[in-house]
Design a protein around this motif. Structure first.
Motif, PDB file in Angstrom:
ATOM      1  N   GLU A 146       0.858  -1.187   0.000  1.00  0.00           N
ATOM      2  CA  GLU A 146       0.000   0.000   0.000  1.00  0.00           C
ATOM      3  C   GLU A 146       0.892   1.235   0.000  1.00  0.00           C
ATOM      4  OE1 GLU A 146      -3.317   0.192   0.058  1.00  0.00           O
ATOM      5  OE2 GLU A 146      -3.517  -2.005   0.064  1.00  0.00           O
ATOM      6  N   PRO A 147       0.456   2.308  -0.681  1.00  0.00           N
ATOM      7  CA  PRO A 147       1.253   3.535  -0.602  1.00  0.00           C
ATOM      8  C   PRO A 147       1.292   4.012   0.856  1.00  0.00           C
ATOM      9  CG  PRO A 147      -0.575   3.762  -2.178  1.00  0.00           C
ATOM     10  CD  PRO A 147      -0.762   2.449  -1.486  1.00  0.00           C
ATOM     11  N   PRO A 148       2.362   4.683   1.275  1.00  0.00           N
ATOM     12  CA  PRO A 148       2.424   5.178   2.646  1.00  0.00           C
ATOM     13  C   PRO A 148       1.228   6.075   2.961  1.00  0.00           C
ATOM     14  CG  PRO A 148       4.524   5.501   1.539  1.00  0.00           C
ATOM     15  CD  PRO A 148       3.571   5.036   0.493  1.00  0.00           C
ATOM     16  N   PHE A 149       0.887   6.147   4.237  1.00  0.00           N
ATOM     17  CA  PHE A 149      -0.260   6.959   4.661  1.00  0.00           C
ATOM     18  C   PHE A 149       0.001   8.431   4.331  1.00  0.00           C
ATOM     19  CE2 PHE A 149      -2.329   9.469   8.086  1.00  0.00           C
ATOM     20  CZ  PHE A 149      -3.636   9.233   7.696  1.00  0.00           C
ATOM     21  N   PRO A 150      -0.913   9.054   3.536  1.00  0.00           N
ATOM     22  CA  PRO A 150      -0.687  10.456   3.118  1.00  0.00           C
ATOM     23  C   PRO A 150      -1.054  11.428   4.239  1.00  0.00           C
ATOM     24  CG  PRO A 150      -2.660   9.568   2.059  1.00  0.00           C
ATOM     25  CD  PRO A 150      -2.133   8.481   2.949  1.00  0.00           C
ATOM     26  N   ASN A 151      -0.241  11.446   5.277  1.00  0.00           N
ATOM     27  CA  ASN A 151      -0.571  12.208   6.479  1.00  0.00           C
ATOM     28  C   ASN A 151      -0.839  13.687   6.193  1.00  0.00           C
ATOM     29  OD1 ASN A 151       2.412  11.646   6.168  1.00  0.00           O
ATOM     30  ND2 ASN A 151       2.506  13.434   7.535  1.00  0.00           N
ATOM     31  N   ARG A 152      -0.122  14.237   5.209  1.00  0.00           N
ATOM     32  CA  ARG A 152      -0.293  15.676   4.956  1.00  0.00           C
ATOM     33  C   ARG A 152      -1.648  16.015   4.350  1.00  0.00           C
ATOM     34  NH1 ARG A 152       4.721  18.577   4.889  1.00  0.00           N
ATOM     35  NH2 ARG A 152       6.241  17.199   5.876  1.00  0.00           N
TER      36      ARG A 152
END
Ligand SMILES: *[C@@H]1O[C@H](CO)[C@@H](O)[C@H](O)[C@H]1NC(C)=O
Ligand SMILES: *[C@@H]1O[C@H](CO)[C@@H](O)[C@H](O)[C@H]1NC(C)=O
Ligand SMILES: *[C@@H]1O[C@H](CO)[C@@H](O)[C@H](O)[C@H]1NC(C)=O
Ligand SMILES: *[C@@H]1O[C@H](CO)[C@@H](O)[C@H](O)[C@H]1NC(C)=O
Ligand SMILES: *[C@@H]1O[C@H](CO)[C@@H](O)[C@H](O)[C@H]1NC(C)=O
Ligand SMILES: *[C@@H]1O[C@H](CO)[C@@H](O)[C@H](O)[C@H]1NC(C)=O
Length: 466
Positions: A146-152
């Motif tokens: 999974e792509p990393p969590f898009p925290n921004r």
């Protein structure tokens, strides 16, 4: 096979449900929470191995148990006490959860959260997954399915300011935010920002339950992470250990410091089950026994006091010291649903084997076999399939409680193509620690009360307790 297809279909269905319902504002259950526990080898798991033979299934689970026990050796305290961060087990747990993280401005059918599989781990406390900031200069990402969590991009993502929040370790900061680190015995580590976020669970009733302000580790730098499969289809850890950052402690209002599970295991097929918190824990139908949960130094694992073992009602001559925690952090007995087969420290394990050799010597129609010797040390063959007939159960004598394990939780039985039947003691020997694994916990309801520091259990038909 038909069952497999139905199961795979149901899993797709439940993912669709998660997708659709993610857009309905769920009214949280004010007094409990239920999360599906996905077994690593079940069709709903991203690590589902497909059509495997009995021996392949068992071999994978034995390897997992041995790796976890090896990783758990000296998990209690690092030899160098100066390293205050608890050392955890990297060997993957056999159960995982799927949950939604964050809040995004998404138009249907995109979800308003990102969904990840995380290993459920009662041996560690910080819940973490990889965040997009791992790609910033100086940081390191590890490959994930999974792509990393898009925290921004998440509107509910809040890094915890340094030194203010009670879940921060003072002066452990990255920039202005407090940080976490999880280090593993094999040298692997994850370091990142401690942040609060909204977590969304698909409850048993089908309603998604969103819990705001869960503090989690947003991983931005890692080394040697191997989290399931070659491309890490499991994206981090869901921590249920003792610590204040543990999920169970963070949702005190829902959990009251309690969680429970009831594990089922059928012919080498492990099945999914549920992890229940607080008010969602059903009243058991039988009388519960209670034993102490022991916290040891900085370890996040749940130790129990194992005092002895009986086979077919006869107590074995084992020095209880073999099961007690040593000052250097070795030894002890932890209850660990993340391990499949119980690991017993070698010198006590040898006594168990000797007792069973004696027991089975009374049955001329059972012949010792080495056919599954890559998995287990003690196996017998019999020409006529008799299932668990004549196989003894085992008792783990705990402080103030007796855990009776039926023959079905003590042995694995398999019928060969030739018509003969093989059964093996479903326990392995270990070097450092005794871990009471999931197979020996089947068909019992376990309730952890980490506020009162007690473990309660009672026999239960876990198939009925879905
Ligand atoms: C699954 O494995 C069994 C035994 O090896 C075999 O008979 C069967 O055809 C396999 N099924 C599929 C769908 O591959
Ligand atoms: C289990 O471990 C053994 C020994 O380390 C290895 O040879 C084997 O390939 C492993 N099998 C599985 C199914 O993981
Ligand atoms: C959410 O997305 C829609 C459509 O892309 C846009 O019109 C709206 O302004 C966005 N809302 C916010 C709060 O960003
Ligand atoms: C938990 O309950 C307490 C007391 O009722 C309340 O003050 C607090 O805001 C609640 N916390 C959460 C996270 O809901
Ligand atoms: C197992 O225990 C039962 C009940 O005490 C006893 O009757 C039986 O002989 C024992 N079996 C063996 C093989 O020792
Ligand atoms: C195997 O031996 C046991 C004990 O001698 C006996 O009770 C059982 O019936 C035997 N099973 C078969 C299939 O002969």
């Amino acid at each position: 096979m038909a069952t497999m297809r139905i199961l795979a279909f149901l899993s797709i269905l439940s993912n669709l449900l998660l997708l659709v319902l993610g857009h309905v504002v769920g009214k949280p259950n004010a007094n409990g929470l239920t999360i599906k526990l996905i077994h690593r080898d079940s069709p709903a798991s991203p690590l589902y191995p497909g059509n495997t033979t009995f021996i392949e299934r068992i071999q994978r689970l034995v390897n997992q148990s041995k790796a976890r026990a090896a990783g758990a050796g000296y998990l209690s305290v690092h030899p160098n006490e100066a390293i205050r961060a608890p050392i955890a087990i990297q060997a993957k747990s056999i159960y995982m959860v799927r949950l939604g993280i964050g809040t995004f401005n998404a138009t249907f059918p995109a979800r308003p959260f990102k969904a990840y599989h995380l290993h459920m781990d009662t041996g560690s406390s910080v819940t973490w997954t990889q965040c997009q900031d791992c790609a910033l200069p100086g940081n390191r990402c590890f490959p994930c399915s999974e792509p990393p969590f898009p925290n921004r991009l998440s509107t509910t993502y809040r890094p915890l300011p340094c030194n203010v929040h009670p879940l921060c370790i003072p002066h452990q900061c990255i920039g202005d935010s407090c940080s976490y680190q999880s280090r593993y015995l094999d040298g692997a580590y994850t370091i990142g920002i401690l942040a609060s976020e909204a977590f969304t669970f698909l409850s048993a009733s089908g309603r998604p339950q969103t819990i705001p302000n869960i503090v989690f580790g947003c991983s931005i730098d890692t080394a040697d992470m191997h989290y399931g499969g070659n491309d890490n289809q499991v994206n981090g850890i869901f921590g249920l250990g003792w610590g204040i950052r543990s999920f169970v402690n963070q949702i005190q209002n829902l959990s009251h410091g309690t969680f429970s599970y009831c594990l089922k295991f059928n012919d080498g097929h492990a099945l999914d089950t549920y992890l229940r918190f607080g008010g969602d824990i059903p009243q058991p139908t039988t009388v519960l026994q209670t034993t102490k949960l022991v916290q040891f130094k900085s370890s996040q694992a749940y130790f129990i006091e194992l005092l002895g073992i009986s086979i077919n009602g006869t107590r074995l001559d084992i020095n209880p010291e073999l099961f007690s925690l040593q000052f250097d952090g070795s030894g002890g007995c932890a209850i660990d649903s993340g391990t499949t087969f119980t690991t017993i420290i070698k010198s006590a394990y040898d006594v168990v084997i000797r007792k069973l050799l004696l027991y089975f010597s009374g049955f001329p129609n059972m012949t010792r076999t080495r056919i599954f010797e890559s998995c287990f040390d003690l196996c017998y063959e019999r020409s006529v399939p008799e299932g668990f007939r004549d196989l003894p159960g085992m008792t783990f004598h705990l402080r103030n409680a007796e855990l009776e394990v039926a023959p079905q939780g003590t042995f694995v039985v398999n019928q060969l193509d030739s018509g003969e039947e093989v059964f093996c003691l479903a326990i392995v020997g270990g070097d450092h620690v005794t871990l009471l694994g999931a197979y020996q916990q089947t068909n019992q309801k376990f309730i952890y009360d980490i506020t009162r520091k007690q473990l309660q259990f009672a026999p239960e038909d876990c198939a009925q307790n879905a």
